[in-house]
Design a protein around this motif. Structure first.
Motif, mmCIF file in Angstrom:
data_model
loop_
_atom_site.group_PDB
_atom_site.id
_atom_site.type_symbol
_atom_site.label_atom_id
_atom_site.label_comp_id
_atom_site.label_asym_id
_atom_site.label_seq_id
_atom_site.Cartn_x
_atom_site.Cartn_y
_atom_site.Cartn_z
ATOM 1 N N ALA A 173 0.838 -1.203 0.000
ATOM 2 C CA ALA A 173 0.000 0.000 0.000
ATOM 3 C C ALA A 173 0.872 1.252 0.000
ATOM 4 C CB ALA A 173 -0.923 -0.010 1.215
ATOM 5 N N SER A 252 -6.023 -9.621 -0.503
ATOM 6 C CA SER A 252 -5.466 -8.381 -1.033
ATOM 7 C C SER A 252 -4.314 -8.618 -1.994
ATOM 8 C CB SER A 252 -4.996 -7.492 0.121
ATOM 9 O OG SER A 252 -3.949 -8.117 0.839
ATOM 10 N N PRO A 526 -10.430 0.016 0.185
ATOM 11 C CA PRO A 526 -9.101 0.125 -0.446
ATOM 12 C C PRO A 526 -9.166 0.191 -1.974
ATOM 13 C CG PRO A 526 -9.061 -1.519 1.291
ATOM 14 C CD PRO A 526 -10.501 -1.144 1.076
ATOM 15 N N ASN A 527 -10.093 -0.549 -2.577
ATOM 16 C CA ASN A 527 -10.219 -0.529 -4.032
ATOM 17 C C ASN A 527 -10.607 0.858 -4.526
ATOM 18 O OD1 ASN A 527 -10.480 -1.984 -6.696
ATOM 19 N ND2 ASN A 527 -12.572 -1.243 -6.466
ATOM 20 N N ILE A 529 -10.141 3.771 -2.914
ATOM 21 C CA ILE A 529 -9.056 4.721 -2.645
ATOM 22 C C ILE A 529 -7.944 4.562 -3.682
ATOM 23 C CG2 ILE A 529 -7.283 5.403 -0.997
ATOM 24 C CD1 ILE A 529 -10.012 6.244 -0.119
ATOM 25 N N MET A 530 -7.669 3.311 -4.082
ATOM 26 C CA MET A 530 -6.634 3.078 -5.091
ATOM 27 C C MET A 530 -7.004 3.714 -6.425
ATOM 28 S SD MET A 530 -4.014 1.290 -3.896
ATOM 29 C CE MET A 530 -3.339 0.429 -5.298
ATOM 30 N N PRO A 533 -6.842 8.228 -5.905
ATOM 31 C CA PRO A 533 -5.784 8.556 -4.937
ATOM 32 C C PRO A 533 -5.809 10.003 -4.464
ATOM 33 C CG PRO A 533 -4.878 8.355 -7.139
ATOM 34 C CD PRO A 533 -6.302 7.911 -7.234
ATOM 35 N N GLN A 548 -3.948 7.536 3.475
ATOM 36 C CA GLN A 548 -3.813 6.848 2.197
ATOM 37 C C GLN A 548 -3.318 5.421 2.401
ATOM 38 O OE1 GLN A 548 -4.423 8.246 -0.865
ATOM 39 N NE2 GLN A 548 -3.699 6.560 -2.147
ATOM 40 N N THR A 552 -5.830 2.004 2.240
ATOM 41 C CA THR A 552 -5.563 1.099 1.122
ATOM 42 C C THR A 552 -4.993 -0.229 1.608
ATOM 43 O OG1 THR A 552 -3.410 2.189 0.823
ATOM 44 C CG2 THR A 552 -5.223 2.904 -0.599
#
Length: 658
Positions: A173, A252, A526-527, A529-530, A533, A548, A552
């Motif tokens: 991450a 993950s 997390p998906n 946020i990725m 960004p 961040q 993630t």
């Protein structure tokens, strides 16, 4: 001293004695010992172990223990198959120590080598095989050093240390943040000059920030261990926190597994099938091997090789097939064509360029730097690693014939693991260290609980880390073969997390909601946020970076919601799985006398400390005696209840799976 061996032939109450009181009639020099499978959990007998993996050719020379106070023998007749050949304090013959030490090394091989291969993608090292070999050598070397520290000064149980997958999620991450994303030119082999200062700066700057973050994060584990706070943490963590945390570690990493396997799905599927066939379908088949003993001269003995090393066999066979396909030019030689990365001659020059001897040293990649975001991400992985290790300690004590670990040994073990992570960060493995569950299970198969065997395994790993050619050989494994191994390995990690739900009442709508919500948010947040960004913009750059990394990291998001909901939504102890969880990890120190031979410090340190009265207040000293009130859990969340010993040893093996 007493330990607990159940009356059904597994464990019951006996008097624990030292190796001086319990000499072997003869060394077991003609027994064939095998270790547990690296990944797959084979069929269990009543004691939770494979009854067919340990073969002894007519030998019945085990440790004869005298009768205990109750007049019962240390091993019941119906439990002959569960006799320990060597107790934790015994010292087997040197050749047996070396053999079993190598077996433990091979058992941990798959997990240890996978970590630098995964990290090489985030560090922009896909096309630098020589540096990858240095990373592999370094992690083997540090794992050996940490193993020796743990066995000598830590918990002092025969437990092996190695790289941990719990730190991979926050690490990847961190490396996926915009400022650490690999430049596009590093993804093209034709544009990469591995000796250029620009390329060296690219990967070393990323390694340095990993080193600093791991070193600072490991200080938290050192504090928690040596201060005795680990017991407080364990009071609030149950199966509904563990399940999403461990499961999301495997889930993950699906992108890494798919990306590696996708370079040639045929080779990847072949590797996966071979591992599955060896570990699941052929594990009952014994292969005859030649053997020589003074009594029988030359004869054959049967060993269950497929159960011992299914991953190593699967990788080796796929590797050989790729070599043959490369020699006969079946695989394309054009780098732009599909299947090129399945060739074995892509990194053929790495072995020749690698030095015969290379001694890893601290700061070999430069001066570590610290990232606040990286530190917080590493903390999430460190907490998961500590929870896993506490369960390993109890399981290891059971399977090695030792009394349950007392508080000071657990505190010292967690503290030494923190020091191990500190050393791993200083040496630059890009990872930390933790106790290896696979090797805990191997103790029950081999029936050898001697910690001297693990000492030998630690020296083997150090030697392997010094020989540079060995690390270079591993880097030539074709990428699709690695992808096929990842498909199996990450799937088993995910399933190991889900297995902890067996302690809870999954007919409860409360538990279904907590687990389902934790898992789904651990994947969804997390998906998103990725893919977005720049969505986190608080105005404080450092805070943005921390959020961040944490948001993630799937294991952090899922584990956080699992912890929060499980401790706030009303539920009974049985419904939450606390009762069954406590029984599986109970501390039986009220029912046994603590053995200084097992958990005391070596080299006469115990006797020196006993002369000082202040040491009884130090949580990690052998002279420390917790008060009766401290030994009794103040809440039902404690993992150290003093109830009647658990009668189902399968729970201990289930704990090992974590």
């Amino acid at each position: 001293m007493q330990i607990h061996f159940l009356k059904d032939g597994t464990f019951k109450t006996v008097r624990f004695i030292s190796s001086e009181e319990c000499p072997l009639r003869d060394p077991i020099d003609n027994s064939t010992l095998s270790s547990a499978s690296t990944l797959m959990a084979p069929e269990k007998t009543s004691d939770g172990l494979d009854n067919y993996a340990f073969t002894v050719d007519g030998v019945d020379r085990f440790c004869d223990l005298p009768e205990n106070k109750n007049g019962s023998d240390c091993f019941s007749e119906e439990g002959d198959s569960n006799k320990l050949a060597y107790c934790v304090t015994d010292i087997p013959p040197w050749y047996l120590c070396i053999f079993l030490g190598i077996q433990h090394y091979l058992t941990a091989f798959g997990g240890i080598i996978a970590i630098p291969l995964i990290l090489s993608q985030g560090l922009c090292l896909q096309h630098d095989g020589l540096t990858q070999s240095h990373l592999i050598s370094t992690i083997f070397f540090v794992s050996g050093v940490c193993t020796l520290l743990q066995v000598t000064f830590g918990v002092r149980l025969p437990i092996l240390q190695g790289g941990t997958f719990t730190l991979l999620s926050p690490t990847m991450a961190l490396l996926s943040m915009p400022e650490w994303t690999c430049p596009a030119w590093t993804q093209n082999a034709s544009l990469v000059n591995t000796s250029s200062p620009e390329f060296i700066n690219v990967w070393q700057s990323r390694m340095q920030v990993l080193q600093g973050s791991i070193m600072v994060g490991s200080l938290f584990q050192v504090l928690v261990g040596f201060s005795g706070l680990i017991g407080l943490f364990m009071r609030f963590i149950g199966p509904l926190t563990i399940a999403p945390t461990i499961s999301l570690i495997g889930l993950s990493l699906f992108d890494s597994a798919g990306m590696n396997a996708g370079h040639h799905w045929g080779i990847s599927v072949m590797t996966t099938c071979l591992i599955v066939i060896f570990s699941q379908y052929l594990r009952h088949i014994a292969i005859p091997f030649p053997k020589y003993t003074k009594a029988k001269k030359f004869h054959t003995t049967r060993i269950y090789v497929f159960q011992i090393l299914p991953v190593l066999l699967g990788i080796t066979l796929s590797w050989l097939i790729c070599y043959l396909l490369t020699v006969y030019n079946v695989l394309p030689s054009d780098p732009d064509k599909y299947g090129y990365l399945a060739r074995t001659d892509i990194k053929g020059d790495v072995i020749g360029r690698a030095p015969w001897f290379r001694f890893p040293y601290p700061g070999q990649w430069g001066v570590p730097t610290v990232s606040l975001a990286g530190v917080f991400g590493i903390l999430a992985g460190v907490i998961s690693s500590m929870i896993e290790s506490v369960g390993d300690y109890h399981a290891c004590a059971r399977l090695s014939g030792a009394p349950p670990p007392p508080r000071h040994a657990i505190n010292r073990g967690i503290g030494i693991e923190g020091i191990g992570c500190l050393l791993a960060g200083a040496w630059g493995t890009g990872n930390g260290t933790t106790s290896y569950s696979e090797n805990v299970g191997a103790l029950g198969i081999t029936k050898v609980g001697s910690r001297m065997v693990i000492v030998c395994s630690g020296f083997v790993m150090i030697i392997m880390g010094i020989f540079g050619k060995i690390g270079a050989i591993f880097t030539t494994i074709p990428t699709p073969v690695i992808g096929g191994m990842f498909l199996v390995m990450f799937g088993v990690i995910m399933a190991a997390g889900v297995s902890s739900l067996q302690y809870t009442d999954m007919n409860s709508s409360r538990n279904i909601f907590i687990f389902g919500f934790s898992m789904f948010t651990g994947l969804a947040i997390p998906n998103w946020i990725m893919k977005n960004p720049t969505s986190i913009a608080t105005g404080v750059v450092e805070l943005d970076h921390v959020l961040q990394v944490l948001l993630t990291t799937s294991m952090f998001v899922g584990g956080f919601f699992g912890f929060l909901l499980d401790n706030t939504i009303p539920g009974t102890k049985r419904e939450r799985g606390i009762i069954a969880w406590n029984k599986a990890h109970q501390n039986e120190s009220d029912n046994t006398l603590e053995s200084d031979d097992v958990y005391g410090l070596p080299f006469g340190i115990n006797s020196c400390l006993s002369s000082f009265t202040w040491t009884k207040y130090v949580p990690f000293c052998p002279t420390h005696k917790a008060s009766r009130q401290d030994d009794t859990p103040s809440s039902f969340d404690s993992l150290e209840t003093k109830t009647e010993p658990n009668k189902d040893d399968a729970h201990i093996i289930a704990g090992v799976a974590l």
